[in-house]
Write a protein that holds these residues in place. Structure first.
Motif, PDB file in Angstrom:
ATOM      1  N   SER A  17       0.810  -1.208   0.000  1.00  0.00           N
ATOM      2  CA  SER A  17       0.000   0.000   0.000  1.00  0.00           C
ATOM      3  C   SER A  17       0.846   1.262   0.000  1.00  0.00           C
ATOM      4  N   HIS A  21       6.072   5.587  -2.882  1.00  0.00           N
ATOM      5  CA  HIS A  21       5.550   6.938  -2.776  1.00  0.00           C
ATOM      6  C   HIS A  21       6.427   7.850  -1.926  1.00  0.00           C
ATOM      7  N   GLU A  51      -3.119   7.165  -4.450  1.00  0.00           N
ATOM      8  CA  GLU A  51      -2.999   7.135  -2.994  1.00  0.00           C
ATOM      9  C   GLU A  51      -3.118   8.519  -2.369  1.00  0.00           C
ATOM     10  N   HIS A  54      -4.639   9.562   1.038  1.00  0.00           N
ATOM     11  CA  HIS A  54      -3.979   9.265   2.309  1.00  0.00           C
ATOM     12  C   HIS A  54      -3.274  10.499   2.880  1.00  0.00           C
ATOM     13  N   PHE A  92       0.411   6.644   5.937  1.00  0.00           N
ATOM     14  CA  PHE A  92       0.079   5.217   5.883  1.00  0.00           C
ATOM     15  C   PHE A  92       0.138   4.627   7.286  1.00  0.00           C
TER      16      PHE A  92
END
Length: 210
Positions: A17, A21, A51, A54, A92
């Motif tokens: 996940s 990044h 993403e 997030h 995250f």
């Protein structure tokens, strides 16, 4: 030899996940700062990175009560003139086995006018306006660590800091450059989202060559 985006690829295997990044900041002159979450070596999708949701409330440093406005793919905030810094360890949630949770903390900066670090991890110019930078963690330079440089045309290269923790950025053209570095530490760490045994710290700095 061209090397594409090596800084935090270990995270692909550690946490799907999180992937590769990074958080980074872009600023043009004294305009508003734009805070991104994504993969800076690649073109950003029109609607932003998948993403991006997030990234909710990165903290500016020095602390600021300025409002963060959500745009298509980035957060925008009006800040005073000068270098801009933000950090976030809530992007995250911790992952992995219960006995060895891992987490990630992001440290982002835009500008190279101030040769000093304010965040626990930061990539700073060795002098105002310099093309040489130092990776600083807890006030001390980090030697022999990989740093990824991404040029305005998305050319990228990995170089290592020297014995003083310094690295020279190869300037190829005018435009915005991004520098990134990552560190992995094992121990006991308290994050906003809970305790972890492994902490990945990822720092970025952007600057513009006119």
């Amino acid at each position: 030899m061209t090397i594409r985006y090596l800084a935090p690829l270990f995270l692909v295997f550690a946490a799907p996940s999180v992937g590769a990044h990074e958080v980074w900041i872009e600023r043009d002159a004294s305009g508003p700062a734009r805070i991104y979450l994504g993969e800076p070596a690649d073109a950003l999708p029109v609607s932003g990175d998948p993403e991006f949701d997030h990234l909710k409330a990165p903290k500016l440093m020095p602390a600021s009560k300025a409002a963060l406005t959500r745009k298509a793919g980035y957060l925008e905030v009006n800040v005073p003139a000068g270098d801009v810094r933000a950090h976030d360890d809530t992007v995250f949630a911790p992952w992995g086995e219960a006995t060895k949770k891992e987490g990630v903390a992001y440290y982002a900066r835009a500008g190279r006018s101030e040769p000093r670090a304010l965040m626990p991890m930061e990539i700073v110019p060795v002098a105002a306006g310099s093309d040489r930078f130092a990776v600083i963690r807890d006030g001390k330079p980090v030697k022999d660590t990989p740093v990824t440089v991404i040029s305005p045309d998305k050319w990228s290269k990995s170089v290592k800091t020297d014995a003083q923790g310094h690295v020279a950025v190869p300037i190829r053209e005018k435009g915005r450059y991004l520098i990134s570095a990552s560190l992995k530490d094992e121990g006991n760490f308290d994050t906003t989202l809970g305790a972890v045994s492994v902490l990945h710290s990822i720092a970025t700095t952007t600057f513009v060559v006119d």
